[in-house]
Design a protein around this motif. Structure first.
Motif, mmCIF file in Angstrom:
data_model
loop_
_atom_site.group_PDB
_atom_site.id
_atom_site.type_symbol
_atom_site.label_atom_id
_atom_site.label_comp_id
_atom_site.label_asym_id
_atom_site.label_seq_id
_atom_site.Cartn_x
_atom_site.Cartn_y
_atom_site.Cartn_z
ATOM 1 N N GLU A 1 3.812 9.928 -6.861
ATOM 2 C CA GLU A 1 4.660 10.608 -8.018
ATOM 3 C C GLU A 1 3.979 10.720 -9.415
ATOM 4 O OE1 GLU A 1 7.815 11.410 -10.340
ATOM 5 O OE2 GLU A 1 7.738 11.029 -7.878
ATOM 6 N N GLU A 2 2.882 9.995 -9.662
ATOM 7 C CA GLU A 2 1.927 10.271 -10.719
ATOM 8 C C GLU A 2 1.195 11.534 -10.613
ATOM 9 O OE1 GLU A 2 -1.821 8.161 -13.016
ATOM 10 O OE2 GLU A 2 -0.584 7.040 -11.444
ATOM 11 N N HIS A 3 0.861 11.735 -9.592
ATOM 12 C CA HIS A 3 0.028 13.035 -9.253
ATOM 13 C C HIS A 3 1.092 14.164 -9.611
ATOM 14 C CE1 HIS A 3 -3.647 11.493 -6.597
ATOM 15 N NE2 HIS A 3 -3.350 10.902 -7.897
ATOM 16 N N ARG A 4 2.370 14.061 -8.879
ATOM 17 C CA ARG A 4 3.374 15.097 -9.072
ATOM 18 C C ARG A 4 3.604 15.235 -10.488
ATOM 19 N NH1 ARG A 4 8.365 15.743 -10.500
ATOM 20 N NH2 ARG A 4 8.312 13.568 -10.700
ATOM 21 N N SER A 5 3.894 14.245 -11.414
ATOM 22 C CA SER A 5 4.225 14.144 -12.749
ATOM 23 C C SER A 5 3.069 14.822 -13.438
ATOM 24 C CB SER A 5 4.621 12.890 -13.378
ATOM 25 O OG SER A 5 4.573 12.962 -14.849
ATOM 26 N N ILE A 6 1.706 14.552 -13.136
ATOM 27 C CA ILE A 6 0.646 14.971 -13.837
ATOM 28 C C ILE A 6 0.521 16.558 -13.592
ATOM 29 C CG2 ILE A 6 -1.932 15.028 -13.841
ATOM 30 C CD1 ILE A 6 -1.859 11.934 -13.588
ATOM 31 N N GLU B 1 0.733 -1.132 -0.157
ATOM 32 C CA GLU B 1 -0.023 0.017 -0.208
ATOM 33 C C GLU B 1 0.901 1.234 0.106
ATOM 34 O OE1 GLU B 1 -2.752 -0.386 3.133
ATOM 35 O OE2 GLU B 1 -3.728 -2.037 2.308
ATOM 36 N N LEU B 2 1.983 1.247 0.740
ATOM 37 C CA LEU B 2 2.689 2.334 0.710
ATOM 38 C C LEU B 2 3.567 2.545 -0.597
ATOM 39 C CD1 LEU B 2 4.387 4.567 2.486
ATOM 40 C CD2 LEU B 2 5.897 2.754 2.987
ATOM 41 N N ASN B 3 3.834 1.481 -1.094
ATOM 42 C CA ASN B 3 4.516 1.686 -2.418
ATOM 43 C C ASN B 3 3.473 2.209 -3.305
ATOM 44 O OD1 ASN B 3 6.985 0.633 -1.470
ATOM 45 N ND2 ASN B 3 6.365 -1.471 -2.156
ATOM 46 N N GLN B 4 2.339 1.651 -3.476
ATOM 47 C CA GLN B 4 1.086 2.135 -3.998
ATOM 48 C C GLN B 4 0.994 3.556 -4.057
ATOM 49 O OE1 GLN B 4 0.039 0.950 -6.727
ATOM 50 N NE2 GLN B 4 -2.109 2.314 -7.178
ATOM 51 N N LEU B 5 0.996 4.101 -2.665
ATOM 52 C CA LEU B 5 0.670 5.507 -2.445
ATOM 53 C C LEU B 5 1.879 6.299 -3.111
ATOM 54 C CD1 LEU B 5 -0.873 7.537 -1.032
ATOM 55 C CD2 LEU B 5 0.388 7.130 1.220
ATOM 56 N N LEU C 1 -8.051 10.850 -20.102
ATOM 57 C CA LEU C 1 -9.211 11.765 -19.873
ATOM 58 C C LEU C 1 -9.475 12.357 -18.608
ATOM 59 C CD1 LEU C 1 -11.280 8.380 -20.720
ATOM 60 C CD2 LEU C 1 -10.852 10.188 -22.081
ATOM 61 N N PRO C 2 -10.342 13.299 -18.468
ATOM 62 C CA PRO C 2 -10.620 14.264 -17.328
ATOM 63 C C PRO C 2 -10.536 13.635 -16.217
ATOM 64 C CG PRO C 2 -12.000 14.773 -18.981
ATOM 65 C CD PRO C 2 -11.417 13.525 -19.335
ATOM 66 N N ALA C 3 -11.139 12.456 -16.015
ATOM 67 C CA ALA C 3 -11.273 11.881 -14.676
ATOM 68 C C ALA C 3 -9.768 11.481 -14.164
ATOM 69 C CB ALA C 3 -11.723 10.378 -14.784
ATOM 70 N N THR C 4 -8.815 11.577 -14.938
ATOM 71 C CA THR C 4 -7.465 11.158 -14.412
ATOM 72 C C THR C 4 -6.673 12.505 -13.898
ATOM 73 O OG1 THR C 4 -6.858 9.466 -16.196
ATOM 74 C CG2 THR C 4 -4.934 10.650 -15.013
#
Length: 409
Positions: free
Chosen positions: A155-160, A146-150, A206-209
Motif C-alpha cells: 500500500e505504501e509503494h502504491r501510494s508512493i 509478515e502478511l500484514n507488513q507486506l 529521501l531517495p532511498a525511499t
C-alpha cells in the motif's frame, strides 16, 4: 527445591467399587483424583467445571449417553485427553471409539501398572500436541504479521508510485548539495547534487525511499532527466554568482544507463544550459556498471566524448572493483564509506585506502573519500594523499541558497 503439581484425573465409571479401587491406586502413584462420576452427562459437566488433565472413561455408563459420546464431546469441546477403560472389544465399539481420537484404550481386566503407563503416555502425547499447537499458533501469528507488513508495504509503494507520477508536474522535487573539499587547498571545489522529494503531507522524502519504486514503475528516466537539467541550471546560477570553477556531480541510475539516447539527452541539456561539460560529473555505482559491461563501456565512452567526467561511487564494496578500473574510463573514484569510518584507528583500513589511492593516482584517477565525519579521519586521508573529501565534517546536503552562503563564507 521445586515440586511438580500432580496430574488431575477424573474417573468415569458406573461400578462404584471398581472406580474406588482405581482411585486408590492412582493416589498411591501420585495422581490427584478430581472425582468419580457414573454417567456421561456428569462426566461432561464435571470436566467442564474441574478441567482435569485426563479422563478415564468407561464406555457402558448410566444415563442417556454412553462413554464414547461423552468422550467425543469432552475431547472436541474441552480439549481434554480421554483414555477408555472398557470390557468391549467388538469391531463396532472399537470403530466408534477410534472416531473420537482417544489417547488410549485399555481392556478390562487390566494391570494397574499398564494403567499407569497408559496414563503417562497419554499425558505426554497431549503435552507434545499442546506444544506443537502453540508453535503452530506462533508461526501463524508471525506469518500473519509478515502478511500484514507486506500489505502495508504494498500500500505504501502504491501510494508512493501514485505520488511520484504527479511529483514532477507539481514541482515537488528539489536538489540539495553536499560540498566536496580539496584537501590541498582546503576549499570547496565541487558538490554532489542529491534529490529530495517534498511530498505533501509527508514532508521531505529521501531517495532511498522512492528511487527503487520509481525504477519499477518506469518513472526514473524523466526524474533522472529532471535532476540533470536542474543541476545544470543551478550550476549556471552558481557560476553567474562568481563560482566559475565549481563542478557538480549527478548520480545516474541503472535504468538511465540503459537508455540508447542517454548521451543525446545529456548533450541537449548541456547545450540548453550552456554549461561547460568539464564541470559536470556523472556518478555510477558498481552494481549499475556490471549489469551489461559491453553496453556500459559504449555508453561511458559516448558520454566521455561530450566532455563530461565519469565517477565510480562506493568503490571497494563489490567483488568486481578492480575489473571495473580496467574496463571503464573513470575520472574519479569515490572511496566507500566503510573504509573511511574510524580510518585513523584502523591500520587495516589505512592500508586498503592507501593502496587504492596509490593505484588510482597511477591511473590518473582522482580520489574522493565519502562519509568523512571527524577531523582525525580528514587528517589521516590527507596524509594518505586523498584528493577530496565529502561528508558531515564539511556539511550535510543543503539547499542551493544555503550552499552558496557557505561557500561564500
Amino acid at each position: 527445591m521445586t515440586t511438580t503439581t500432580p496430574s488431575k484425573i477424573l474417573i468415569v465409571e458406573d461400578e462404584i467399587l471398581a472406580a474406588e479401587n482405581i482411585a486408590k491406586h492412582l493416589r498411591k502413584q501420585g495422581y490427584e483424583v478430581s472425582g468419580i462420576v457414573p454417567s456421561g452427562e456428569e462426566a461432561i459437566a464435571r470436566s467442564t467445571e474441574l478441567r482435569p488433565n485426563l479422563v478415564l472413561m468407561d464406555i457402558s455408563l448410566q444415563g442417556s449417553i454412553d462413554g464414547i459420546t461423552a468422550a467425543d464431546r469432552i475431547g472436541h469441546q474441552l480439549q481434554i485427553p480421554v483414555v477408555y477403560l472398557t470390557a468391549y472389544t467388538d469391531s463396532k465399539t472399537l470403530d466408534r471409539a477410534k472416531s473420537t481420537n482417544p489417547y488410549g484404550y485399555l481392556v478390562k481386566p487390566f494391570k494397574f501398572e499398564n494403567l499407569r503407563v497408559s496414563i503417562e503416555v497419554a499425558l505426554q502425547k497431549y503435552r507434545d500436541e499442546v506444544v506443537k499447537e502453540q508453535r503452530f499458533a506462533e508461526q501463524l501469528e508471525d506469518s500473519q504479521a509478515e502478511l500484514n507488513q507486506l500489505k502495508r508495504l504494498q500500500e505504501e509503494h502504491r501510494s508512493i508510485a501514485e505520488g511520484l507520477s504527479q511529483a514532477l508536474k507539481n514541482q515537488e522535487f528539489s536538489l540539495y548539495y553536499q560540498p566536496r573539499v580539496n584537501l590541498r587547498t582546503d576549499r570547496i571545489v565541487s558538490a554532489e547534487a542529491l534529490l529530495r522529494w517534498h511530498r505533501p503531507q509527508h514532508g521531505t522524502v529521501l531517495p532511498a525511499t522512492f528511487i527503487a519504486i520509481s525504477e519499477a514503475n518506469g518513472l526514473i528516466d524523466p526524474i533522472g532527466e529532471w535532476v540533470l537539467r536542474a543541476a545544470c541550471d543551478q550550476l549556471q546560477a552558481f557560476q553567474e554568482s562568481g563560482l566559475k570553477n565549481l563542478s557538480i556531480s549527478v548520480n545516474l541510475s541503472g535504468s538511465q544507463l540503459k537508455l540508447p539516447h542517454l548521451h543525446v539527452q545529456v548533450e541537449r541539456i548541456l547545450q540548453d544550459t550552456q554549461i561547460d561539460p568539464r564541470f559536470i560529473e556523472l556518478e555510477l555505482t558498481e552494481s549499475t556498471l556490471i549489469e551489461d559491461m559491453d553496453w556500459t563501456v559504449k555508453q561511458l565512452h559516448a558520454l566521455k566524448s561530450l566532455g563530461v567526467n565519469v565517477a565510480i561511487d562506493d568503490f571497494g564494496t563489490g567483488s568486481s572493483s578492480m575489473l571495473l578500473l580496467h574496463h571503464f574510463p573513470f575520472d574519479t573514484l569515490k572511496l566507500a564509506r566503510c573504509f573511511i569510518t574510524n580510518i585513523d584507528c584502523s591500520p587495516k583500513d589505512i592500508t586498503i585506502a592507501s593502496s587504492i589511492i596509490s593505484l588510482a593516482h597511477k591511473l590518473d584517477i582522482k580520489v574522493v573519500a565519502e562519509g568523512v565525519e571527524t577531523q582525525a579521519e580528514r587528517d589521516c586521508l590527507q596524509q594518505l594523499g586523498c584528493d577530496e573529501i565529502q561528508g558531515f565534517l564539511i556539511s550535510p546536503p543543503i539547499p542551493a541558497a544555503q550552499f552558496l552562503n557557505q561557500i561564500s563564507s
